[in-house]
Design an enzyme around this catalytic site. Structure first.
Site: not given
Length: 336
Positions: A151-153, A155, A261
Site C-alpha cells: 500500500l502507498d505510504k 494509504t 489514484r
C-alpha cells in the site's frame, strides 16, 4: 573539471560533494557529465539522486538528468548508506489475523511497506521483523522480507504478509492472477459519472514526470478498476448538479502502481488530499472540511482484503472501518 570530496568512509550523515563542470562539459547529458566527473558514484545512483532533488547547480535544484550540462558548481547531497538488512523495531501493529504462515494487519497511514531511500526505517518490515522474528519469509529479499504486495505510504488499510516461504509463493501467485478481493474506500472531489462503472485503461510512467503514473494511449499495462459511488455530499439544489464530494468504493481487478489514484483523477474526481494526482482545487467548503478533519494525506483506505489461504485453503476475508482522519472528514462532508 574539479571536485571537492568529503571523507566518505564511513558515511554517518548526509555528505555534500561539490563538483565543478567546466566549459568542456557543455552539451553532454547532465547525468553522464556528473558520472564522468565523479567516478565514485554510478550514473544510475546519480540519476536517483537527481530525481530525489539532491543535486543543485549554483543553488538551484536540478532534477532532470537528461538536461544538458552547463558550467558551474553542482552540490550533490549523498545520504547515509542504508544497512543491507533492515533492523527489527518495536512498532505497534494492529493484527487482524495471524497463524504460522501469514499475518494480516491494518496498516496506518504514514507507514511505508518496506525500507527505501528516504525511508530507512519505521516501516512495516521493521515492525514485522520485531513481531514475527525469524519466522518471517525471506523470499522478498533482505529489504522487504514477507512483503507480497504494497500500500502507498499514505494509504491506510488491510495488508497481508507471509511468514513462511510456502505462503509467500502462494500469496504471490494469487496476486499475480488477481484471485484476490481488494476494495478501497476513497473520498473524492466531485463524483465519477456514471455512479457505477468500470474504468479500463493502460497505466504507465508519465512522460512529463517520471515519478508519476498516468493513463496512456499506448504502452503501459492494462489496469481495471470497478467502482460504485456510495454517497454524494454537498449536492447543489439545481437539478442534475454534481456533488462537491463523494464516497466511492473501488474494487481492483488489477494492481498497478497508484491505480485507484490515477483512475479517479482520470474521471475528473481525484481523491481528496492527493497532492500528486489531485489536480485542481476542491470547493472552499470541502477545503475547510479537509483542514478541520486534520487529513494530511490522500483520503484512501484499503477496506477489504479477501483470499484463499495458500496453505490451509481456508477462505479468509477482512474488512476494516475508516481510520479517524477519513471518518472525521466524511462526517464533515455529510454535514455540508
Amino acid at each position: 573539471m574539479t571536485m571537492d570530496l568529503p571523507d566518505l568512509d564511513p558515511i554517518t550523515d548526509d555528505q555534500v560533494i561539490v563538483v565543478h563542470l567546466d566549459a568542456g562539459m557543455v552539451g553532454d547529458r547532465l547525468d553522464k557529465a556528473l558520472a564522468r566527473a565523479l567516478p565514485t558514484l554510478s550514473r544510475g545512483r546519480l540519476q536517483a539522486l537527481l530525481a530525489q532533488g539532491a543535486v543543485s547547480h549554483d543553488g538551484a535544484v536540478v532534477t532532470d538528468g537528461s538536461s544538458r550540462a552547463i558550467p558551474g558548481d553542482y552540490d550533490i547531497t549523498v545520504p547515509p548508506v542504508m544497512a543491507a538488512e533492515p533492523r527489527a523495531q518495536a512498532i505497534p501493529l494492529t493484527v487482524l489475523y495471524e497463524d504460522a504462515d501469514l499475518i494480516v494487519i491494518d496498516k496506518p497511514a504514514g507507514m511505508a511497506a518496506h525500507p527505501a531511500p528516504g525511508t530507512p526505517d519505521g516501516t512495516l518490515v521493521n515492525a514485522l521483523l520485531h513481531h514475527c522474528g525469524a519466522t518471517l519469509s525471506g523470499i522478498g529479499g533482505v529489504a522487504r522480507p514477507g512483503i507480497v504486495h504494497r500500500l502507498d505510504k499514505d494509504t491506510s488499510g488491510v495488508m497481508v504478509a507471509a511468514k513462511s516461504d510456502r505462503a509467500h509463493a502462494g500469496l504471490s501467485a494469487l496476486f499475480a492472477t488477481h484471485d484476490i478481493e481488494r476494495t478501497y474506500i476513497a473520498l473524492t472531489r466531485g463524483a465519477p459519472s456514471p455512479t457505477l462503472g468500470r474504468i479500463e485503461t493502460l497505466i504507465g510512467r508519465s512522460s512529463s514526470d517520471r515519478k508519476k503514473m498516468a493513463v496512456l494511449k499506448s504502452g503501459g499495462r492494462n489496469a481495471i478498476t470497478d467502482y460504485v459511488v456510495q454517497a454524494r455530499y454537498a449536492v447543489p439544489a439545481k437539478p442534475g448538479a454534481a456533488p462537491l464530494a463523494a464516497r466511492v468504493a473501488c474494487t481492483l481487478q488489477t494492481g498497478r502502481t497508484h491505480q485507484i489514484r490515477v483512475h479517479m483523477a482520470s474521471k475528473g474526481s481525484p481523491i481528496l488530499g492527493d497532492a500528486t494526482y489531485g489536480s485542481g482545487s476542491p470547493a472552499l467548503s470541502v477545503r475547510a472540511a479537509i483542514e478541520q478533519s486534520g487529513l494530511t494525506r490522500q483520503a484512501l483506505h484499503a477496506a477489504v482484503l479477501g483470499f484463499v489461504h495458500p496453505v490451509t485453503d481456508e477462505a479468509l476475508r477482512f474488512e476494516t472501518s475508516l481510520p479517524a482522519d477519513m471518518a472525521r472528514l466524511e462526517g464533515l462532508l455529510a454535514a455540508l
